[in-house]
Design a protein around this motif. Structure first.
Motif, PDB file in Angstrom:
ATOM      1  N   PHE A   3      42.110  30.380  52.527  1.00 20.60           N
ATOM      2  CA  PHE A   3      43.081  30.671  51.696  1.00 20.60           C
ATOM      3  C   PHE A   3      43.011  31.856  50.800  1.00 20.60           C
ATOM      4  N   LEU A   4      41.800  31.672  50.171  1.00 22.00           N
ATOM      5  CA  LEU A   4      41.639  32.549  48.777  1.00 22.00           C
ATOM      6  C   LEU A   4      40.943  33.774  49.059  1.00 22.00           C
ATOM      7  N   ILE A   5      40.120  33.837  49.961  1.00 18.30           N
ATOM      8  CA  ILE A   5      39.520  35.073  50.189  1.00 18.30           C
ATOM      9  C   ILE A   5      40.368  36.120  50.638  1.00 18.30           C
ATOM     10  N   PRO A   6      41.563  35.753  51.490  1.00 22.42           N
ATOM     11  CA  PRO A   6      42.448  37.005  51.943  1.00 22.42           C
ATOM     12  C   PRO A   6      43.104  37.484  50.596  1.00 22.42           C
ATOM     13  N   ALA A  34      39.437  42.475  36.512  1.00 23.07           N
ATOM     14  CA  ALA A  34      39.234  41.006  36.623  1.00 23.07           C
ATOM     15  C   ALA A  34      38.584  40.402  37.561  1.00 23.07           C
ATOM     16  N   CYS A  35      38.853  41.170  38.891  1.00 21.88           N
ATOM     17  CA  CYS A  35      38.122  40.754  40.058  1.00 21.88           C
ATOM     18  C   CYS A  35      36.623  40.919  39.874  1.00 21.88           C
ATOM     19  N   ALA A  36      36.264  42.169  39.529  1.00 28.35           N
ATOM     20  CA  ALA A  36      34.932  42.501  39.613  1.00 28.35           C
ATOM     21  C   ALA A  36      34.031  41.446  38.505  1.00 28.35           C
ATOM     22  N   GLU A  37      34.871  41.208  37.337  1.00 28.52           N
ATOM     23  CA  GLU A  37      34.208  40.231  36.406  1.00 28.52           C
ATOM     24  C   GLU A  37      33.850  38.669  37.035  1.00 28.52           C
ATOM     25  N   CYS A  38      34.857  38.312  38.017  1.00 26.84           N
ATOM     26  CA  CYS A  38      34.698  36.870  38.397  1.00 26.84           C
ATOM     27  C   CYS A  38      33.841  37.068  39.953  1.00 26.84           C
ATOM     28  N   PHE A  39      33.317  38.313  40.587  1.00 28.37           N
ATOM     29  CA  PHE A  39      32.955  38.323  41.840  1.00 28.37           C
ATOM     30  C   PHE A  39      31.957  37.306  42.131  1.00 28.37           C
ATOM     31  N   MET A  40      30.830  37.136  41.102  1.00 22.91           N
ATOM     32  CA  MET A  40      29.938  36.149  41.326  1.00 22.91           C
ATOM     33  C   MET A  40      30.254  34.794  41.817  1.00 22.91           C
ATOM     34  N   ALA A  41      31.297  34.347  40.689  1.00 19.68           N
ATOM     35  CA  ALA A  41      31.782  32.985  41.339  1.00 19.68           C
ATOM     36  C   ALA A  41      32.318  32.822  42.342  1.00 19.68           C
ATOM     37  N   VAL A  42      33.168  34.047  42.910  1.00 24.22           N
ATOM     38  CA  VAL A  42      33.863  33.812  44.158  1.00 24.22           C
ATOM     39  C   VAL A  42      32.510  33.751  45.385  1.00 24.22           C
ATOM     40  N   SER A  43      31.652  34.663  44.972  1.00 19.41           N
ATOM     41  CA  SER A  43      30.715  34.727  46.256  1.00 19.41           C
ATOM     42  C   SER A  43      29.728  33.410  46.309  1.00 19.41           C
ATOM     43  N   TYR A  44      29.694  32.882  45.267  1.00 18.81           N
ATOM     44  CA  TYR A  44      29.031  31.385  45.257  1.00 18.81           C
ATOM     45  C   TYR A  44      29.672  30.553  46.081  1.00 18.81           C
ATOM     46  N   SER A  45      31.040  30.509  46.046  1.00 20.96           N
ATOM     47  CA  SER A  45      31.809  29.626  46.787  1.00 20.96           C
ATOM     48  C   SER A  45      31.955  30.001  48.204  1.00 20.96           C
ATOM     49  N   ALA A  46      31.743  31.203  48.672  1.00 15.95           N
ATOM     50  CA  ALA A  46      31.583  31.439  50.086  1.00 15.95           C
ATOM     51  C   ALA A  46      30.424  31.112  50.844  1.00 15.95           C
ATOM     52  N   SER A  47      30.373  31.369  52.252  1.00 19.59           N
ATOM     53  CA  SER A  47      29.490  31.172  53.152  1.00 19.59           C
ATOM     54  C   SER A  47      28.490  32.472  53.045  1.00 19.59           C
ATOM     55  N   PRO A  48      27.244  32.438  53.501  1.00 22.57           N
ATOM     56  CA  PRO A  48      26.397  33.762  53.594  1.00 22.57           C
ATOM     57  C   PRO A  48      27.083  34.767  54.452  1.00 22.57           C
ATOM     58  N   GLU A  49      27.707  34.532  55.714  1.00 24.32           N
ATOM     59  CA  GLU A  49      28.319  35.133  56.351  1.00 24.32           C
ATOM     60  C   GLU A  49      29.544  36.011  55.924  1.00 24.32           C
ATOM     61  N   ALA A  71      29.629  40.021  55.112  1.00 28.18           N
ATOM     62  CA  ALA A  71      30.612  40.501  56.044  1.00 28.18           C
ATOM     63  C   ALA A  71      31.841  41.236  55.118  1.00 28.18           C
ATOM     64  N   GLN A  72      32.294  40.325  54.280  1.00 27.57           N
ATOM     65  CA  GLN A  72      33.664  40.831  53.709  1.00 27.57           C
ATOM     66  C   GLN A  72      33.222  41.041  52.233  1.00 27.57           C
ATOM     67  N   LEU A  73      32.544  40.305  51.532  1.00 30.36           N
ATOM     68  CA  LEU A  73      32.688  40.639  50.028  1.00 30.36           C
ATOM     69  C   LEU A  73      31.712  41.699  49.654  1.00 30.36           C
ATOM     70  N   SER A  74      30.634  42.046  50.423  1.00 26.62           N
ATOM     71  CA  SER A  74      29.631  43.156  50.098  1.00 26.62           C
ATOM     72  C   SER A  74      30.293  44.588  50.105  1.00 26.62           C
ATOM     73  N   PRO A  75      31.173  44.657  51.387  1.00 28.76           N
ATOM     74  CA  PRO A  75      31.861  45.875  51.479  1.00 28.76           C
ATOM     75  C   PRO A  75      32.842  46.183  50.153  1.00 28.76           C
TER      76      PRO A  75
END
Length: 865
Positions: A165-168, A184-199, A203-207
């Motif tokens: 739900f949230l990644i989109p 604001a998204c750039a500042e919280c990027f680490m917290a979002v990435s921490y809650s996502a799977s490595p794939e 594939a999505q967060l890095s680009p």
């Protein structure tokens, strides 16, 4: 409570605001006495707070929001009331048709509420509304609050709901037209990435993050670069790197997980040399291109020799083969030359044993060993390998030293022809085989030309056939690469390298290009930073943070942010990829801004723990030595963790710093007494790293110098250092050194012309007895007479400390209280003399019983303990 309810309905906003300020302490009282007042908090106070969230007065609403958050943080509202009383009103206020002002306030509370509710409740009640608010196109303030708290919501709902739900929604916010949203998204990027799977992270967060780094708005780029290091740290894979962070903070090193990344260690009991085993490892020719793994392992290259079958495919020269495999697996040419450039020999290479590859046994406890990992490999002189070299090896690169046996080009041409014949039947089936045939045909023609005029460089030579007695860099390259990749993969790597569009189709290189391959070049520098732990663009952006142009276009403090997050990035990449960060670290260490160097100085001990003793000695020690001569603002970072850094060094390297430790006594500003205080504290810890003789020759003199410092705080901590040195001597049965130090203390302090020295002697004696640093009989013989002689000291402050030492410490020891002890009578006479001292403070402490002393009276003793 009835009165409270009537006050809550008062028409005056000031009354309602003041009432809100009283709610939290009343709620705490009711919670502590809930057995006497059951249900009052739920029935009376909570409805008032919730009702005020819709109050028409702005000040009342703000007060109720603050009170609600306080009650939620202190867990004063039950889960039932939150779900049935608080959440409904918040959902109503945040509805699409709600007032804009109410909606922005409600969103902030919803985000804070998510951290105190359980996961299922958040998903059921709050998550749908939060996703709806993230797309609110009417009010950007609502989207800004959602973006700011996005990481907290992801953490509350977990990985599955985050990705579904949230990644989109996060992707939409990162592309918002308002730059504040993207920031604001750039500042919280680490917290979002921490809650996502490595794939999803890869594939999505890095680009997406790369887009934020390239954002046209400078403020967005600035926030993105500040979050780049923390974002990279979310890619950390402890089982793969073998580096773990404990719950209490310290780093622990464990062998990488078996099957993920295995660092082969030459000569270790678990792996051993393949040549020493009963069955030789075999390498079969690659007839078809295998499925290449998209990511190589992070196993360090191994340097031990391994036998290969005489059926090995003929290919490029040793150096060409190493270069080809390096380009395919993310290695640089310098990385392949593990013996020529030892600091590069921990680069990642593919190590996936298969049916057509050779394997060697290993055990988990011997997966990595610093000494064996960096040790120059012991060559395995085997007859099979020599015969193989004589039969299959061709001429080496022009200008390189080569044995006479490698001159047999006729054998090389015949072997190439055999491989071509074996591939003919597969030409029509596989286009990749067609490409291999074309390349090998060109190689055969080049080999035929050798008999006429010997070219400077041959495209095909034995790949795994290495002369163990040849010390040339090409041999070193081959040994490192052949120990890390399967025959199939490297054969394909050779073919791909030979068919590179940037090279002649025949695969014959220009001699000048061959010579320049060993010279520094931008292309080679870029190749040296290849790895497979994180997406390469992220690493490229991170190492670019040291570019001076970034300071002009992004942030003047961007180098400091890079330095601050470098240990985390190094931990993520692992020590096998340190080559990717080495140049960046050296650039930061020489930065003109002292605050950048200061940041590195404060974290160099953590980086040393990550890299291990060998890499630390090679790459960090020179930078550490430079920091020792830097400004005090930088040196204090080194000093605060001096023990942590020195304990990671080898004993020989550690002894080199014994003489340099005295340089810390001298500071740029003599008033900087905290610097010397920190030095004394570190020396107390450092004592365990050196033997008693080194302590006596070097550290003892520093301690005595600190004991004579002008600042009292420095002197008191230095007295503890003196006691620790005495304890070091006697705990190692070095009584001769201990007695020499005792006599030095008597001369320097007991007979000091200044009263502070004599007072220090009394304190040291008290601490020695309390800590039992030396045997009681030696204390009575060497220190006690000098201590008791202070009873006639003309300065009351000296006699006060003497009274404390005798009454509070010495008489508490069983040895001195023994009735048969001849010194007991002398001690009691001294105490009687002090009790009749004309100074009231002296007589007070001489008569004070240990059980009656207060905290204020025993401040010095408590500080010592």
């Amino acid at each position: 409570m009835e009165i409270v309810v009537r006050l809550s309905e008062d028409a005056e906003p000031t009354v309602r605001t003041d009432l809100m300020e009283q709610i939290p302490p009343i709620a705490v009282f009711l919670q502590e006495n809930r057995s006497n007042f059951p249900g009052v908090l739920t029935d009376c106070l909570t409805p008032i707070v919730v009702r005020y969230l819709t109050d028409p007065n702005n000040q009342v609403r703000k007060s109720s929001q603050e009170v609600l958050l306080i009650l939620l943080e202190q867990d004063l509202i039950s889960q039932h009331d939150i779900e049935n009383k608080v959440c409904p009103i918040l959902l109503a206020l945040s509805a699409p048709d709600s007032d804009d002002e109410y909606k922005a306030e409600a969103v902030n509370i919803i985000c804070k509420l998510a951290s105190v509710l359980n996961k299922s409740t958040v998903e059921r009640l709050l998550l749908p509304r939060f996703c709806e608010l993230c797309g609110d196109g009417k009010l950007f303030q609502v989207r800004k609050v959602c973006a700011t708290n996005f990481g907290d919501i992801c953490h509350a709902v977990g990985q599955e709901a985050t990705e579904k739900f949230l990644i989109p929604k996060f992707l939409e916010l990162c592309s918002d037209n308002v730059w504040g949203m993207r920031k604001a998204c750039a500042e919280c990027f680490m917290a979002v990435s921490y809650s996502a799977s490595p794939e999803v992270r890869r594939a999505q967060l890095s680009p997406l993050f790369i887009r934020l780094i390239s954002d046209p708005c400078r403020w967005v780029r600035q926030a993105a670069f500040q979050s780049l290091g923390p974002f990279i740290s979310t890619f950390a894979n402890p089982p793969r790197a073998g580096l773990y962070i404990g719950e209490d903070g310290p780093l622990s090193i464990r062998p990488p997980a078996r099957g993920l990344d295995s660092d082969f260690t030459p000569g270790s009991p678990g792996t051993g040399s393949c040549g020493s085993t009963s069955s030789a490892c075999s390498a079969r020719p690659a007839l078809t291109e295998p499925d290449l793994p998209t990511e190589g392992t992070s196993a360090g290259t191994s340097n031990f020799p391994c036998r290969s079958s005489s059926r090995g495919m003929m290919g490029n020269s040793v150096e060409d083969s190493a270069l080809a495999g390096a380009e395919l697996t993310g290695l640089s040419p310098e990385a392949s030359a593990t013996l020529k450039l030892p600091e590069r020999n921990d680069l990642p290479v593919n190590s996936h044993p298969g049916p057509g590859s050779w394997t060697c046994p290993e055990s988990p406890e011997d997966v990595f060993n610093n000494f064996l990992y960096w040790r120059t490999p012991l060559p395995d002189i085997s007859k099979d390998l020599e015969e193989l070299l004589l039969s299959e090896a061709g001429p080496r690169e022009k200008g390189c030293s080569r044995p006479e046996a490698v001159q047999n080009s006729c054998v090389a041409r015949s072997e190439i022809q055999k491989v071509l014949d074996s591939l003919q039947e597969h030409v029509m089936d596989d286009p990749d085989v067609q490409a291999q045939v074309q390349v090998l045909s060109a190689a055969l023609r080049a080999a035929q030309l050798d008999s006429v005029n010997e070219p400077a460089h041959k495209p095909t030579e034995g790949l795994h056939e290495v002369s163990v007695s040849d010390p040339s860099p090409a041999s070193d390259n081959q040994m490192a690469l052949s120990a890390s990749s399967s025959q199939k993969e490297l054969s394909v790597a050779r073919i791909l390298q030979s068919t590179d569009p940037g090279e002649p189709c025949g695969g014959v290189r220009d001699p000048l290009e061959t010579e320049q391959r060993h010279l520094p070049a931008p292309l080679e520098e870029n190749k040296s930073k290849l790895q497979d732990v994180i997406p390469q663009p992220l690493l490229d952006q991170y190492v670019s943070m040291t570019d001076p142009a970034r300071a002009q276009t992004v942030d003047t403090d961007i180098a400091k942010h890079c330095a601050y997050s470098l240990p985390g990035v190094a931990l993520t990449l692992g020590r096998q990829n340190w080559h990717c960060l080495k140049d960046t670290y050296e650039t930061l260490a020489s930065d003109v801004q002292w605050k950048v160097r200061r940041t590195l100085a404060f974290s160099i001990h953590e980086l040393a723990a990550i890299l291990g003793d060998q890499l630390t000695a090679a790459d960090l020690v020179p930078i550490f030595n430079g920091f020792l001569k830097d400004l005090d603002e930088v040196r204090i970072g080194i000093l605060k963790h001096l023990y942590d850094f020195l304990k990671l060094l080898h004993e020989d390297k550690r002894r080199e710093y014994l003489y340099q430790l005295q340089e810390f006594v001298v500071t740029d500003n003599s008033r900087n007494w905290r610097f010397r205080y920190e030095l004394a504290e570190q020396l107390i810890l450092i004592l365990e790293l050196y033997n008693p003789h080194d302590v006596y020759d070097y550290l003892m003199h520093i301690a005595l110098k600190l004991c004579a410092d002008k600042v009292s705080e420095v002197r008191w901590i230095s007295f503890k250092l003196v006691v620790a040195i005495l304890q070091k001597f006697y705990s190692h049965s070095e009584s001769a050194l201990g007695l020499a130090f005792v006599h030095e203390l008597i001369v320097r302090f007991r007979h000091c012309a200044k009263w502070v020295g004599r007072q220090a002697f009394a304190f040291i004696c008290q601490a020695v007895v309390s800590e039992e640093c030396i045997p009681a009989d030696q204390f009575v013989e060497h220190l006690l007479p000098s201590l008791l002689s202070l009873v006639s000291d003309p300065v009351p402050n000296v006699r006060v400390l003497l009274a404390r030492a005798l009454r509070q410490t010495l008489l508490e020891k069983a040895y001195l209280r023994n009735a048969g002890n001849p010194h007991l009578e002398v001690i009691e006479e001294t105490i009687l003399a002090l009790q009749s001292d004309p100074d009231p403070d002296v007589s007070f402490f001489a008569t004070l019983q240990p059980k009656r002393r207060s905290t204020a009276d025993s401040r010095v003793l408590e500080e010592r303990n």
